[in-house]
Scaffold this active site. Sequence first.
Site, PDB file in Angstrom:
ATOM      1  N   GLY A  40       2.268 -40.062  63.574  1.00 24.31           N
ATOM      2  CA  GLY A  40       2.750 -39.352  64.762  1.00 24.31           C
ATOM      3  C   GLY A  40       3.492 -40.312  65.674  1.00 24.31           C
ATOM      4  N   TYR A  41       3.407 -40.056  66.980  1.00 23.99           N
ATOM      5  CA  TYR A  41       4.170 -40.869  67.942  1.00 23.99           C
ATOM      6  C   TYR A  41       3.743 -42.341  67.913  1.00 23.99           C
ATOM      7  CZ  TYR A  41       6.175 -36.692  70.024  1.00 23.99           C
ATOM      8  OH  TYR A  41       6.879 -35.533  70.232  1.00 23.99           O
ATOM      9  N   THR A  42       2.426 -42.584  68.025  1.00 20.69           N
ATOM     10  CA  THR A  42       1.998 -43.992  68.075  1.00 20.69           C
ATOM     11  C   THR A  42       2.173 -44.670  66.718  1.00 20.69           C
ATOM     12  OG1 THR A  42      -0.301 -43.352  67.640  1.00 20.69           O
ATOM     13  CG2 THR A  42       0.322 -43.644  69.952  1.00 20.69           C
ATOM     14  N   ASP A 102      -0.010 -39.761  56.240  1.00 23.93           N
ATOM     15  CA  ASP A 102      -0.362 -38.596  57.072  1.00 23.93           C
ATOM     16  C   ASP A 102      -0.759 -37.466  56.145  1.00 23.93           C
ATOM     17  OD1 ASP A 102      -0.358 -36.507  59.199  1.00 23.93           O
ATOM     18  OD2 ASP A 102       0.712 -38.007  60.377  1.00 23.93           O
ATOM     19  N   ARG A 140      -4.736 -35.884  73.765  1.00 24.53           N
ATOM     20  CA  ARG A 140      -5.162 -34.934  74.800  1.00 24.53           C
ATOM     21  C   ARG A 140      -3.970 -34.253  75.478  1.00 24.53           C
ATOM     22  NH1 ARG A 140      -7.023 -38.373  80.146  1.00 24.53           N
ATOM     23  NH2 ARG A 140      -5.869 -40.287  79.682  1.00 24.53           N
ATOM     24  N   ARG A 178     -10.130 -37.965  77.539  1.00 22.93           N
ATOM     25  CA  ARG A 178     -10.093 -38.447  76.149  1.00 22.93           C
ATOM     26  C   ARG A 178     -11.362 -38.024  75.409  1.00 22.93           C
ATOM     27  NH1 ARG A 178      -8.489 -42.878  79.362  1.00 22.93           N
ATOM     28  NH2 ARG A 178      -6.394 -43.688  78.972  1.00 22.93           N
ATOM     29  N   ASN A 233      -8.454 -41.703  69.909  1.00 24.82           N
ATOM     30  CA  ASN A 233      -9.384 -41.505  71.030  1.00 24.82           C
ATOM     31  C   ASN A 233     -10.490 -40.503  70.737  1.00 24.82           C
ATOM     32  OD1 ASN A 233      -8.751 -43.146  73.296  1.00 24.82           O
ATOM     33  ND2 ASN A 233      -6.827 -42.021  73.545  1.00 24.82           N
ATOM     34  N   ARG A 288      -0.919 -52.257  81.702  1.00 26.65           N
ATOM     35  CA  ARG A 288      -0.649 -51.330  82.817  1.00 26.65           C
ATOM     36  C   ARG A 288      -0.948 -52.022  84.148  1.00 26.65           C
ATOM     37  NH1 ARG A 288      -2.960 -46.286  79.421  1.00 26.65           N
ATOM     38  NH2 ARG A 288      -0.926 -45.638  78.590  1.00 26.65           N
ATOM     39  N   HIS A 342     -12.477 -47.332  77.319  1.00 25.56           N
ATOM     40  CA  HIS A 342     -11.110 -46.868  77.590  1.00 25.56           C
ATOM     41  C   HIS A 342     -11.184 -45.495  78.262  1.00 25.56           C
ATOM     42  CE1 HIS A 342      -6.838 -46.737  77.154  1.00 25.56           C
ATOM     43  NE2 HIS A 342      -6.828 -45.753  76.283  1.00 25.56           N
TER      44      HIS A 342
HETATM   45  N1  LIG Z   1      -6.592 -46.337  72.348  1.00 25.56           N
HETATM   46  C1  LIG Z   1      -5.457 -46.195  73.024  1.00 25.56           C
HETATM   47  O1  LIG Z   1      -5.124 -47.021  73.849  1.00 25.56           O
HETATM   48  C2  LIG Z   1      -4.586 -45.017  72.747  1.00 25.56           C
HETATM   49  C3  LIG Z   1      -5.022 -44.010  71.943  1.00 25.56           C
HETATM   50  N2  LIG Z   1      -4.196 -42.953  71.629  1.00 25.56           N
HETATM   51  C4  LIG Z   1      -4.748 -41.955  70.722  1.00 25.56           C
HETATM   52  O2  LIG Z   1      -4.149 -42.128  69.440  1.00 25.56           O
HETATM   53  C5  LIG Z   1      -4.161 -40.889  68.725  1.00 25.56           C
HETATM   54  C6  LIG Z   1      -2.775 -40.606  68.173  1.00 25.56           C
HETATM   55  O3  LIG Z   1      -1.857 -40.389  69.212  1.00 25.56           O
HETATM   56  P1  LIG Z   1      -0.354 -39.920  68.864  1.00 25.56           P
HETATM   57  O4  LIG Z   1       0.177 -40.764  67.771  1.00 25.56           O
HETATM   58  O5  LIG Z   1       0.390 -39.827  70.124  1.00 25.56           O
HETATM   59  O6  LIG Z   1      -0.647 -38.455  68.304  1.00 25.56           O
HETATM   60  P2  LIG Z   1       0.264 -37.604  67.310  1.00 25.56           P
HETATM   61  O7  LIG Z   1      -0.225 -36.196  67.372  1.00 25.56           O
HETATM   62  O8  LIG Z   1       1.699 -37.859  67.568  1.00 25.56           O
HETATM   63  O9  LIG Z   1      -0.073 -38.209  65.861  1.00 25.56           O
HETATM   64  C7  LIG Z   1      -1.311 -38.086  65.237  1.00 25.56           C
HETATM   65  C8  LIG Z   1      -1.051 -37.929  63.762  1.00 25.56           C
HETATM   66  O10 LIG Z   1      -2.306 -37.945  63.075  1.00 25.56           O
HETATM   67  C9  LIG Z   1      -2.152 -37.116  61.923  1.00 25.56           C
HETATM   68  N3  LIG Z   1      -3.423 -36.789  61.315  1.00 25.56           N
HETATM   69  C10 LIG Z   1      -4.355 -35.897  61.707  1.00 25.56           C
HETATM   70  N4  LIG Z   1      -5.370 -35.883  60.818  1.00 25.56           N
HETATM   71  C11 LIG Z   1      -5.090 -36.800  59.856  1.00 25.56           C
HETATM   72  C12 LIG Z   1      -5.754 -37.243  58.670  1.00 25.56           C
HETATM   73  N5  LIG Z   1      -6.928 -36.748  58.299  1.00 25.56           N
HETATM   74  N6  LIG Z   1      -5.147 -38.202  57.931  1.00 25.56           N
HETATM   75  C13 LIG Z   1      -3.961 -38.712  58.287  1.00 25.56           C
HETATM   76  N7  LIG Z   1      -3.289 -38.317  59.395  1.00 25.56           N
HETATM   77  C14 LIG Z   1      -3.849 -37.386  60.174  1.00 25.56           C
HETATM   78  C15 LIG Z   1      -1.395 -35.915  62.498  1.00 25.56           C
HETATM   79  O11 LIG Z   1      -0.813 -35.137  61.459  1.00 25.56           O
HETATM   80  C16 LIG Z   1      -0.371 -36.606  63.392  1.00 25.56           C
HETATM   81  O12 LIG Z   1       0.846 -36.867  62.704  1.00 25.56           O
HETATM   82  C17 LIG Z   1      -4.689 -39.842  69.724  1.00 25.56           C
HETATM   83  O13 LIG Z   1      -6.057 -39.631  69.510  1.00 25.56           O
HETATM   84  C18 LIG Z   1      -4.470 -40.521  71.071  1.00 25.56           C
HETATM   85  O14 LIG Z   1      -5.349 -40.038  72.069  1.00 25.56           O
HETATM   86  C19 LIG Z   1      -2.923 -42.889  72.079  1.00 25.56           C
HETATM   87  C20 LIG Z   1      -2.438 -43.867  72.903  1.00 25.56           C
HETATM   88  C21 LIG Z   1      -3.228 -44.992  73.341  1.00 25.56           C
HETATM   89  O1  LIG Z   2      -4.283 -41.267  77.798  1.00 26.03           O
HETATM   90  C1  LIG Z   2      -4.364 -40.938  76.597  1.00 26.03           C
HETATM   91  O2  LIG Z   2      -4.869 -39.883  76.202  1.00 26.03           O
HETATM   92  C2  LIG Z   2      -3.813 -41.887  75.581  1.00 26.03           C
HETATM   93  C3  LIG Z   2      -4.357 -43.205  75.892  1.00 26.03           C
HETATM   94  O3  LIG Z   2      -5.484 -43.533  75.562  1.00 26.03           O
HETATM   95  C4  LIG Z   2      -3.607 -44.042  76.836  1.00 26.03           C
HETATM   96  O4  LIG Z   2      -2.381 -43.875  76.984  1.00 26.03           O
HETATM   97  O5  LIG Z   2      -4.246 -44.887  77.456  1.00 26.03           O
END
Ligand SMILES: NC(=O)C1=CN([C@@H]2O[C@H](COP(=O)(O)OP(=O)(O)OC[C@H]3O[C@@H](n4cnc5c(N)ncnc54)[C@H](O)[C@@H]3O)[C@@H](O)[C@H]2O)C=CC1
Ligand SMILES: O=C([O-])CC(=O)C(=O)O
Length: 315
Positions: A14-16, A36, A87, A93, A125, A156, A180
Amino acid sequence: MAFKRNKIAIIGAGYTGTTTALMIAQKELGDVVLVDIPLMRDPTKGKALDLLEASPVQGFNATIIGTSDYSELQDADMVIVTAGIARKPGMSRDELVQTNAKIMKNVSEKIALYAPDSYVIVLSNPVDAMTYVCFKTTGFPKNRVIGQSGVLDTARFTTFVAQELDVSVEDISGFVLGGHGDSMVPLIRYSYAGGIPLDRLLSKEKIAAIVERTRKGGGEIVNLLGKGSAYYAPAASIVKMVEAIVKDKKRIMPSIAYLENEYNYNNIFLGVPTVIGGNGIEGVIELPLNAEEKDALDLSAQSVENVLQKVGQFV
Ligand SMILES: NC(=O)C1=CN([C@@H]2O[C@H](COP(=O)(O)OP(=O)(O)OC[C@H]3O[C@@H](n4cnc5c(N)ncnc54)[C@H](O)[C@@H]3O)[C@@H](O)[C@H]2O)C=CC1
Ligand SMILES: O=C([O-])CC(=O)C(=O)O
């Protein structure tokens, strides 16, 4: 034996995940496998091909493939997990826990099967709890399962401090510890601008406002985007950790580590200062905390414990 490039798998395209793939390839840290779920068309292959086609323009050497076949993880040196849901505005989260724990368990079983010697960095998350699920499911040693939050939260914090002081971000250092979530703990006593303690340069009120904005930093982006959450700074944060490992840099940075008595916590993953190098988490640094800091960290650890209560069935 010939030298070969690192193989770095990213689960969740996905995005990240895709932003991380681009940054890893641009820095030539290794070849990338994006994994994915299978869909009717093949967006994961499409994203990987698009990323690869940037390589001649920017002049980086890396193969990037997209797949839904977990056997492509075979012998990966490192696996980054970004799979799961993000989220929406108004959500915390922690509300993602049920859905993402199920996904994390499934993904972790695949990692243990196909990449048993890999180093794993978890982003999904609620990340402290998801790192715990990954650790318990893979059965990997604690130095090889690491969660990402502190590099981002500190970034940040330093961004806001640099803006407030109107100075370079390069001269600001800080440390954000704890879970977090909104009770994370920016450590002002250990934060500096050009070597000068922050409390000499900013008023108590200004510092309090920066701390509050840092704690809510993820939510600020979620609200602005309207759909999805932050991905550029999170990807950059993961890549800093990847680079520290594959180049054995032994860098000091906060990361989510498994604690066995450090800071008086046990059987929990929590953001603490760590040394990251070729052996993953090579050490946890125990900073002396004053009563106020320890109370704040206890509160943050308690909120992680509360989420951990909900992952019982997945570990
Ligand atoms: N720890 C941190 O600092 C941060 C955590 N996050 C978390 O990271 C996660 C991903 O965020 P994004 O990439 O923006 O979301 P996103 O929705 O763009 O991408 C998530 C991807 O995971 C895939 N997916 C779902 N189930 C799967 C599986 N069983 N096997 C393989 N792929 C699977 C989805 O199809 C999707 O492409 C979220 O839970 C978000 O809250 C995001 C930013 C910072
Ligand atoms: O806020 C969220 O849901 C994604 C994340 O963990 C962050 O950007 O710190």
